[in-house]
Design a protein around this motif. Sequence first.
Motif, PDB file in Angstrom:
ATOM      1  N   MET A  36       1.387  -1.183  -0.006  1.00  0.00           N
ATOM      2  CA  MET A  36       0.130  -0.213  -0.352  1.00  0.00           C
ATOM      3  C   MET A  36       0.806   1.695  -0.315  1.00  0.00           C
ATOM      4  O   MET A  36       1.840   0.979   0.602  1.00  0.00           O
ATOM      5  N   ASP A  37      -0.173   2.827  -0.306  1.00  0.00           N
ATOM      6  CA  ASP A  37       0.727   4.034   0.354  1.00  0.00           C
ATOM      7  C   ASP A  37       1.115   4.497   0.826  1.00  0.00           C
ATOM      8  O   ASP A  37       1.366   5.556   0.807  1.00  0.00           O
ATOM      9  N   GLY A  38       0.109   3.641   2.094  1.00  0.00           N
ATOM     10  CA  GLY A  38       0.246   4.700   3.378  1.00  0.00           C
ATOM     11  C   GLY A  38      -0.410   5.544   3.506  1.00  0.00           C
ATOM     12  O   GLY A  38       0.126   6.247   4.583  1.00  0.00           O
ATOM     13  N   SER A  39      -0.664   6.349   2.404  1.00  0.00           N
ATOM     14  CA  SER A  39      -2.196   7.657   2.333  1.00  0.00           C
ATOM     15  C   SER A  39      -3.129   7.516   2.855  1.00  0.00           C
ATOM     16  O   SER A  39      -3.337   6.180   3.448  1.00  0.00           O
ATOM     17  N   PHE A  40      -3.537   8.540   3.788  1.00  0.00           N
ATOM     18  CA  PHE A  40      -4.807   8.342   3.557  1.00  0.00           C
ATOM     19  C   PHE A  40      -6.052   7.303   3.514  1.00  0.00           C
ATOM     20  O   PHE A  40      -6.553   6.522   3.763  1.00  0.00           O
ATOM     21  N   GLU A  41      -6.015   7.445   1.901  1.00  0.00           N
ATOM     22  CA  GLU A  41      -7.255   6.387   1.411  1.00  0.00           C
ATOM     23  C   GLU A  41      -6.314   4.949   0.977  1.00  0.00           C
ATOM     24  O   GLU A  41      -7.019   4.347   0.779  1.00  0.00           O
ATOM     25  N   PHE A  44      -3.557   0.777  -3.174  1.00  0.00           N
ATOM     26  CA  PHE A  44      -2.889  -0.606  -3.619  1.00  0.00           C
ATOM     27  C   PHE A  44      -1.885   0.282  -4.809  1.00  0.00           C
ATOM     28  O   PHE A  44      -2.267   0.080  -5.614  1.00  0.00           O
ATOM     29  N   VAL A  45      -0.246  -0.320  -4.656  1.00  0.00           N
ATOM     30  CA  VAL A  45       0.546   0.235  -5.717  1.00  0.00           C
ATOM     31  C   VAL A  45       1.147  -1.128  -5.598  1.00  0.00           C
ATOM     32  O   VAL A  45       2.321  -0.421  -6.580  1.00  0.00           O
ATOM     33  N   GLY A  46       1.011  -2.182  -5.153  1.00  0.00           N
ATOM     34  CA  GLY A  46       1.801  -3.179  -5.926  1.00  0.00           C
ATOM     35  C   GLY A  46       3.147  -3.524  -5.729  1.00  0.00           C
ATOM     36  O   GLY A  46       3.285  -2.496  -4.507  1.00  0.00           O
ATOM     37  N   ILE A  47       4.064  -3.964  -6.558  1.00  0.00           N
ATOM     38  CA  ILE A  47       5.631  -3.611  -5.708  1.00  0.00           C
ATOM     39  C   ILE A  47       6.410  -2.389  -5.848  1.00  0.00           C
ATOM     40  O   ILE A  47       7.442  -2.069  -6.386  1.00  0.00           O
ATOM     41  N   ALA A  48       6.037  -1.046  -6.146  1.00  0.00           N
ATOM     42  CA  ALA A  48       6.000  -0.106  -6.372  1.00  0.00           C
ATOM     43  C   ALA A  48       7.237   0.689  -5.844  1.00  0.00           C
ATOM     44  O   ALA A  48       7.981   0.999  -5.194  1.00  0.00           O
ATOM     45  N   ASN A  49       6.511   0.176  -4.088  1.00  0.00           N
ATOM     46  CA  ASN A  49       7.442   0.313  -2.844  1.00  0.00           C
ATOM     47  C   ASN A  49       8.323  -0.599  -2.986  1.00  0.00           C
ATOM     48  O   ASN A  49       9.597   0.487  -2.340  1.00  0.00           O
ATOM     49  N   TYR A  50       8.333  -1.277  -3.162  1.00  0.00           N
ATOM     50  CA  TYR A  50       9.733  -2.448  -3.625  1.00  0.00           C
ATOM     51  C   TYR A  50      10.881  -2.297  -4.726  1.00  0.00           C
ATOM     52  O   TYR A  50      12.081  -1.820  -4.072  1.00  0.00           O
ATOM     53  N   ARG A  51      10.401  -1.607  -5.425  1.00  0.00           N
ATOM     54  CA  ARG A  51      11.366  -0.687  -6.498  1.00  0.00           C
ATOM     55  C   ARG A  51      11.654   0.331  -6.288  1.00  0.00           C
ATOM     56  O   ARG A  51      12.878   1.322  -6.110  1.00  0.00           O
ATOM     57  N   GLU A  52      11.343   1.099  -5.128  1.00  0.00           N
ATOM     58  CA  GLU A  52      12.449   2.149  -4.598  1.00  0.00           C
ATOM     59  C   GLU A  52      13.243   2.087  -3.958  1.00  0.00           C
ATOM     60  O   GLU A  52      13.753   2.888  -3.349  1.00  0.00           O
ATOM     61  N   ILE A  53      12.555   1.297  -2.959  1.00  0.00           N
ATOM     62  CA  ILE A  53      13.725   0.717  -2.140  1.00  0.00           C
ATOM     63  C   ILE A  53      15.013  -0.380  -2.131  1.00  0.00           C
ATOM     64  O   ILE A  53      15.836   1.237  -1.944  1.00  0.00           O
ATOM     65  N   LEU A  54      14.404  -0.260  -3.126  1.00  0.00           N
ATOM     66  CA  LEU A  54      16.058  -1.727  -3.840  1.00  0.00           C
ATOM     67  C   LEU A  54      16.390   0.095  -4.744  1.00  0.00           C
ATOM     68  O   LEU A  54      18.164  -0.262  -4.806  1.00  0.00           O
TER      69      LEU A  54
END
Length: 283
Positions: A36-41, A44-54
């Motif tokens: 998830m994107d962690g926003s108020f809503e 669902f962002v899928g693996i976007a968080n994983y790409r950003e962290i990597l």
Amino acid sequence: MFHRKKIVWLLLLPGLTGIMAFYVVPFFGGIYFSLMDGSFENKFVGIANYREILQNSMFQLGLRNTWELSLLCAPVIWLLAFILAAMLKTLKDKSTAFRNILLLPYLMPSSAMLLIWTLMFDYGGVINRFVVALGQERMLWLEGEAMRFPIILLYIWKNVGFSVVLFASALSAVHPSLYEFAALEGAGWWTQSFRITLPQILPTAFLVFVLAWVNAFKIFKEVYFIGGAYPNQAIYTLQHFMNNKFANLDYQDVTTAAYIFAVGVMVLFAMMYASKSVRAPST
């Protein structure tokens, strides 16, 4: 028999409930949270968080340093513990005092250990006095890249005693006749240790290596107390990255980094267990 099995499950129920509530459910819940994107809503962002962290440079730095420290510390602890346990075995009943001395750092509070270590590696401490006695110049051991050396020594000193106790317990099960026969054939202590002792205690040796590797990932506490939340890049670990993200309320980044690291650790141990099963002698 069936009634007895039901009683066993009943006795295990409190422990299993705790494991489910505090480990299994949060583990899978964290996977959902990392997607998830962690926003108020909470989209669902899928693996976007994983790409950003990597792609995060500080995550890469922390991950690299964590693996380097574990790859360095775990084999050293394993080898040193095996040699010390084999040496203590030759002392027989006189080895009890030495085992207690080796185990003492493992039982000592971290604050006391860190106090001793900072006094020893201080600019005017015992280590620098020894360095001066050898004709060399004093060093700032607790600053910059030089901080890696005392931290590695601290970790080895703290954890080697427990590994020695595990090895010593396994060594006590090796039959003395094997050493007597080897001595008659002219085998020395080193040959007996690595040709007789090690093959006989291979399961325990593997367990000690796994535990040493797992504990190598717990070096953050000592690094944090000595170097702070933002230490020199040479000792910046993955736990620093996660701790700082947590302090900034970036929970998605914390969980994502944790699962990336968990996957790496699981792959590593799967390879180790596979290698162990392949090398195990067939019965």
